[in-house]
Write an enzyme that holds these catalytic residues in place. Sequence first.
Site, PDB file in Angstrom:
ATOM      1  N   CYS A 160      -0.015  -2.610   2.941  1.00  0.00           N
ATOM      2  CA  CYS A 160      -0.275  -1.404   3.705  1.00  0.00           C
ATOM      3  C   CYS A 160      -1.160  -1.782   4.888  1.00  0.00           C
ATOM      4  O   CYS A 160      -2.279  -2.275   4.686  1.00  0.00           O
ATOM      5  CB  CYS A 160      -0.988  -0.373   2.816  1.00  0.00           C
ATOM      6  SG  CYS A 160      -1.515   1.129   3.652  1.00  0.00           S
ATOM      7  N   CYS A 216       3.776  -0.155   9.949  1.00  0.00           N
ATOM      8  CA  CYS A 216       3.566   0.503   8.648  1.00  0.00           C
ATOM      9  C   CYS A 216       4.741   0.112   7.771  1.00  0.00           C
ATOM     10  O   CYS A 216       5.893   0.149   8.218  1.00  0.00           O
ATOM     11  CB  CYS A 216       3.498   2.018   8.818  1.00  0.00           C
ATOM     12  SG  CYS A 216       3.484   2.951   7.259  1.00  0.00           S
TER      13      CYS A 216
END
Length: 268
Positions: free
Chosen positions: A70, A181
Amino acid sequence: MKIGIFDSGIGGVSVLNEALHKLPNENYIFYADVDHVPYGLKTPEEIIGFTDSIVQELLSQGVDALVIACNTATSVAADYLRDKYDIPIIGMEPAVKPAVEASKSSGRVLVMATPVTIRENKLRSLLQKVDTDHMVDLLPMPGLVRFAESETFDGPEVEAYIDEQLAIFDRSLYSEVVLGCTHFNYFKPAIKAAFDGATKQTIEMIDGNVGTIKHLAERLGLEINETSFVNFADANVTYLESGRIVPDGRPKDKYNRLHLRLEEVRAF
C-alpha cells in the site's frame, strides 16, 4: 519462508499476484484490512494504528518478512514500523523514477495516487530527486479504491469518473501514467481507454509491484523463479480480512476472481 503482505483492502492482491509469479515457492499470508478501507481518506495517526496492529497479528503468525502492499501506508507508517520491529519490512512507492526516465523524449508523466500519498512528504521528496525537469503532474483518484472494493472495474460509472478526474489535464501531453495505488492495477483497460484518441503515442502504465517484489527477493536472498502460470486456487496463501481467516468456498472465491482479473490486465 513465510511472507506477510498487507493492504487496506484488495489492492494488495496485485502485489501478491506479482509475488506468486516471481517467488512461487514461498508461503504467503495476505491481510486485507477491510474494516478500515480506504486508508487514503484516513489520518496519519489512524493509519499508523491500523498498520501496527496488522504487523503484530502477522508476527504472531510467524512471518519472516513483511510487504506493505500500500503506497499510502508506506508513506505514512513504514519508518515507524521499521523502527519498532526487527524484521525486514518492504514498502512501496510510486514508480516515478522509471516513468520520468521513460518520458524524457516523449511526454509528461501523470501520477495517480490517493490523497494521502499525494499529500505526504515521501512523494514530494521523491519528486525533488527525480523530477528535475518538472515533468510530473499529480492526480488524486480516491474513487477508484471504492470501485475496486466493490469489484467494479469497468463500465459507465468507472469511465465517467476517470474522465471527470482527467478533465483538467491535456491528455495529449502524457506518455506515462504511474499507478501510485495498488488498487489502480485493476483499472488498466479503463485508464488506457481514457487516453486512447487523445494522444498520438501509446500510454505506458507503470506500477511499483515488480520492483517491490524484486527488492523483497534481494533482501531475503531469494532467487527469482518467474513462472507464467500460477494455479491461484492451490497457491500457498492464507487470506485474512482484518484478522479473520477467509475460509474455503465462496468468500475465498473472491480472491481467485481478483487474481484472474489481474491476469487479464497483466499485458496492459
